[in-house]
Design a protein around this motif. Structure first.
Motif, PDB file in Angstrom:
ATOM      1  N   PRO A 291     -34.116  33.260 -27.321  1.00  0.00           N
ATOM      2  CA  PRO A 291     -33.862  34.132 -26.163  1.00  0.00           C
ATOM      3  C   PRO A 291     -33.281  35.459 -26.639  1.00  0.00           C
ATOM      4  CG  PRO A 291     -32.169  32.453 -26.285  1.00  0.00           C
ATOM      5  CD  PRO A 291     -33.156  32.180 -27.386  1.00  0.00           C
ATOM      6  N   THR A 292     -34.150  36.377 -27.057  1.00  0.00           N
ATOM      7  CA  THR A 292     -33.706  37.614 -27.700  1.00  0.00           C
ATOM      8  C   THR A 292     -32.921  38.530 -26.774  1.00  0.00           C
ATOM      9  OG1 THR A 292     -35.824  38.653 -27.239  1.00  0.00           O
ATOM     10  CG2 THR A 292     -35.560  37.616 -29.409  1.00  0.00           C
ATOM     11  N   LYS A 293     -32.859  38.228 -25.497  1.00  0.00           N
ATOM     12  CA  LYS A 293     -32.099  39.042 -24.564  1.00  0.00           C
ATOM     13  C   LYS A 293     -30.612  38.690 -24.560  1.00  0.00           C
ATOM     14  CE  LYS A 293     -35.853  40.067 -21.393  1.00  0.00           C
ATOM     15  NZ  LYS A 293     -36.059  41.412 -21.828  1.00  0.00           N
ATOM     16  N   VAL A 294     -30.229  37.640 -25.273  1.00  0.00           N
ATOM     17  CA  VAL A 294     -28.828  37.232 -25.251  1.00  0.00           C
ATOM     18  C   VAL A 294     -27.965  38.358 -25.812  1.00  0.00           C
ATOM     19  CG1 VAL A 294     -28.790  35.989 -27.463  1.00  0.00           C
ATOM     20  CG2 VAL A 294     -27.218  35.337 -25.663  1.00  0.00           C
ATOM     21  N   GLN A 295     -26.957  38.732 -25.029  1.00  0.00           N
ATOM     22  CA  GLN A 295     -26.055  39.812 -25.401  1.00  0.00           C
ATOM     23  C   GLN A 295     -24.742  39.272 -25.962  1.00  0.00           C
ATOM     24  OE1 GLN A 295     -25.651  41.988 -21.736  1.00  0.00           O
ATOM     25  NE2 GLN A 295     -27.789  42.596 -21.714  1.00  0.00           N
ATOM     26  N   GLN A 296     -24.344  38.102 -25.510  1.00  0.00           N
ATOM     27  CA  GLN A 296     -23.044  37.580 -25.908  1.00  0.00           C
ATOM     28  C   GLN A 296     -23.131  36.098 -26.287  1.00  0.00           C
ATOM     29  OE1 GLN A 296     -19.739  38.547 -23.392  1.00  0.00           O
ATOM     30  NE2 GLN A 296     -20.532  40.554 -22.905  1.00  0.00           N
ATOM     31  N   PRO A 297     -23.642  35.794 -27.483  1.00  0.00           N
ATOM     32  CA  PRO A 297     -23.563  34.400 -27.947  1.00  0.00           C
ATOM     33  C   PRO A 297     -22.176  34.151 -28.551  1.00  0.00           C
ATOM     34  CG  PRO A 297     -24.818  35.717 -29.500  1.00  0.00           C
ATOM     35  CD  PRO A 297     -24.416  36.623 -28.380  1.00  0.00           C
ATOM     36  N   ARG A 298     -21.345  33.463 -27.838  1.00  0.00           N
ATOM     37  CA  ARG A 298     -19.971  33.195 -28.275  1.00  0.00           C
ATOM     38  C   ARG A 298     -19.874  31.721 -28.653  1.00  0.00           C
ATOM     39  NH1 ARG A 298     -15.897  37.085 -25.281  1.00  0.00           N
ATOM     40  NH2 ARG A 298     -17.308  38.815 -24.837  1.00  0.00           N
ATOM     41  N   LEU A 299     -19.829  31.476 -29.957  1.00  0.00           N
ATOM     42  CA  LEU A 299     -19.819  30.107 -30.479  1.00  0.00           C
ATOM     43  C   LEU A 299     -18.541  29.802 -31.253  1.00  0.00           C
ATOM     44  CD1 LEU A 299     -23.477  30.079 -31.879  1.00  0.00           C
ATOM     45  CD2 LEU A 299     -22.700  29.449 -29.596  1.00  0.00           C
ATOM     46  N   TYR A 300     -17.557  30.655 -31.166  1.00  0.00           N
ATOM     47  CA  TYR A 300     -16.356  30.512 -31.986  1.00  0.00           C
ATOM     48  C   TYR A 300     -15.471  29.343 -31.563  1.00  0.00           C
ATOM     49  CZ  TYR A 300     -13.907  33.185 -28.296  1.00  0.00           C
ATOM     50  OH  TYR A 300     -13.390  33.620 -27.103  1.00  0.00           O
ATOM     51  N   HIS A 301     -14.575  29.003 -32.446  1.00  0.00           N
ATOM     52  CA  HIS A 301     -13.584  27.937 -32.280  1.00  0.00           C
ATOM     53  C   HIS A 301     -14.228  26.605 -31.906  1.00  0.00           C
ATOM     54  CE1 HIS A 301      -9.825  25.909 -31.010  1.00  0.00           C
ATOM     55  NE2 HIS A 301      -9.370  26.596 -32.031  1.00  0.00           N
ATOM     56  N   ASN A 302     -15.117  26.173 -32.806  1.00  0.00           N
ATOM     57  CA  ASN A 302     -15.759  24.865 -32.727  1.00  0.00           C
ATOM     58  C   ASN A 302     -15.675  24.243 -34.108  1.00  0.00           C
ATOM     59  OD1 ASN A 302     -17.090  24.209 -30.047  1.00  0.00           O
ATOM     60  ND2 ASN A 302     -17.761  26.313 -30.302  1.00  0.00           N
ATOM     61  N   GLN A 303     -16.524  23.294 -34.379  1.00  0.00           N
ATOM     62  CA  GLN A 303     -16.593  22.668 -35.696  1.00  0.00           C
ATOM     63  C   GLN A 303     -18.011  22.792 -36.258  1.00  0.00           C
ATOM     64  OE1 GLN A 303     -15.152  18.681 -34.887  1.00  0.00           O
ATOM     65  NE2 GLN A 303     -13.248  19.454 -34.046  1.00  0.00           N
ATOM     66  N   LEU A 304     -18.654  23.913 -35.953  1.00  0.00           N
ATOM     67  CA  LEU A 304     -20.016  24.146 -36.415  1.00  0.00           C
ATOM     68  C   LEU A 304     -20.011  24.312 -37.927  1.00  0.00           C
ATOM     69  CD1 LEU A 304     -21.070  26.618 -33.605  1.00  0.00           C
ATOM     70  CD2 LEU A 304     -21.660  24.192 -33.790  1.00  0.00           C
ATOM     71  N   SER A 305     -21.061  23.813 -38.580  1.00  0.00           N
ATOM     72  CA  SER A 305     -21.096  23.832 -40.045  1.00  0.00           C
ATOM     73  C   SER A 305     -22.473  24.268 -40.536  1.00  0.00           C
ATOM     74  CB  SER A 305     -20.760  22.436 -40.591  1.00  0.00           C
ATOM     75  OG  SER A 305     -21.690  21.483 -40.101  1.00  0.00           O
ATOM     76  N   GLY A 306     -22.554  24.470 -41.841  1.00  0.00           N
ATOM     77  CA  GLY A 306     -23.818  24.872 -42.448  1.00  0.00           C
ATOM     78  C   GLY A 306     -23.945  26.379 -42.471  1.00  0.00           C
ATOM     79  N   ALA A 307     -25.146  26.816 -42.788  1.00  0.00           N
ATOM     80  CA  ALA A 307     -25.429  28.243 -42.926  1.00  0.00           C
ATOM     81  C   ALA A 307     -25.672  28.892 -41.565  1.00  0.00           C
ATOM     82  CB  ALA A 307     -26.648  28.438 -43.817  1.00  0.00           C
ATOM     83  N   ILE A 308     -25.440  30.183 -41.513  1.00  0.00           N
ATOM     84  CA  ILE A 308     -25.787  30.971 -40.326  1.00  0.00           C
ATOM     85  C   ILE A 308     -27.301  31.167 -40.352  1.00  0.00           C
ATOM     86  CG2 ILE A 308     -25.533  33.192 -39.164  1.00  0.00           C
ATOM     87  CD1 ILE A 308     -22.771  33.422 -40.538  1.00  0.00           C
ATOM     88  N   PRO A 309     -28.015  30.754 -39.329  1.00  0.00           N
ATOM     89  CA  PRO A 309     -29.476  30.906 -39.346  1.00  0.00           C
ATOM     90  C   PRO A 309     -29.877  32.386 -39.385  1.00  0.00           C
ATOM     91  CG  PRO A 309     -28.781  29.549 -37.480  1.00  0.00           C
ATOM     92  CD  PRO A 309     -27.550  30.113 -38.100  1.00  0.00           C
ATOM     93  N   PRO A 310     -30.746  32.771 -40.321  1.00  0.00           N
ATOM     94  CA  PRO A 310     -31.185  34.171 -40.381  1.00  0.00           C
ATOM     95  C   PRO A 310     -31.890  34.607 -39.097  1.00  0.00           C
ATOM     96  CG  PRO A 310     -32.380  32.820 -41.977  1.00  0.00           C
ATOM     97  CD  PRO A 310     -31.343  31.947 -41.347  1.00  0.00           C
TER      98      PRO A 310
END
Length: 185
Positions: free
Chosen positions: A137-156
């Motif tokens: 969804p390239t229209k997303v302006q504010q993907p806020r994913l902070y303060h979780n336990q997400l792991s691995g690489a940031i997807p390019p």
């Protein structure tokens, strides 16, 4: 009915109000589970239940609300996984599930929300990798994913978010290099 002193459970009978387009019960003292019967609101475009004491799982029946544009369940005590059925809400522009106790992976089905502009999943216990499909969804302006336990690489693929204004990934367990594709943001 926002900012009152309403308390107790949300009555399942509200699901009988099939012509409702907006329901906001924000900033009250509502408790208990979100009734699955709210999935019968076939015309609802806005459902706001933040700042209450709601608990339990997000009912997958909310995925039936195909006209929904704004779903705000933030600042409650909701737990369990984010239902993949929410990926069926193709008209969604605002999805706020932040500040709860949600756990498990972010469902890749959320990548089907091609109109979403605000995706707030922060301040939960979400784990696993960030799905590359969230960049669809390239229209997303504010993907806020902070303060979780997400792991691995940031997807390019997050570099495809051409309209992003805010990208908060801090306070997770991410690793690896920052993809050069993010420089396009």
């Amino acid at each position: 009915m926002l900012s009152n002193q309403l308390s107790g459970a949300i009555p399942p009978e509200l699901g009988k109000l099939v012509n409702v387009e907006q329901l906001s019960l924000s900033s009250n003292k509502l408790s208990g589970a979100i009734p699955p019967e709210l999935g019968k609101f076939s015309n609802v475009k806005l459902l706001r239940l933040p700042d209450n004491k709601l608990s339990g799982a997000n009912p997958p029946e909310l995925g039936k609300l195909v006209e929904m544009q704004w779903l705000d369940l933030s600042t409650n005590q909701l737990s369990g996984a984010i239902p993949p059925e929410l990926g069926k809400l193709v008209e969604m522009k605002w999805l706020w599930l932040s500040t709860n106790q949600l756990s498990g992976p972010i469902p890749p089905e959320l990548g089907k929300l091609t109109k979403v502009q605000h995706l707030h999943l922060y301040n939960n216990k979400l784990s696993g990798a960030i799905p590359a499909g969230l960049a669809i969804p390239t229209k997303v302006q504010q993907p806020r994913l902070y303060h979780n336990q997400l792991s691995g690489a940031i997807p390019p693929e997050l570099g495809n978010l051409t309209e992003v204004q805010v990208l908060y990934l801090l306070q997770n367990q991410l690793s690896g290099a920052i993809p050069p594709e993010l420089g396009k943001l």
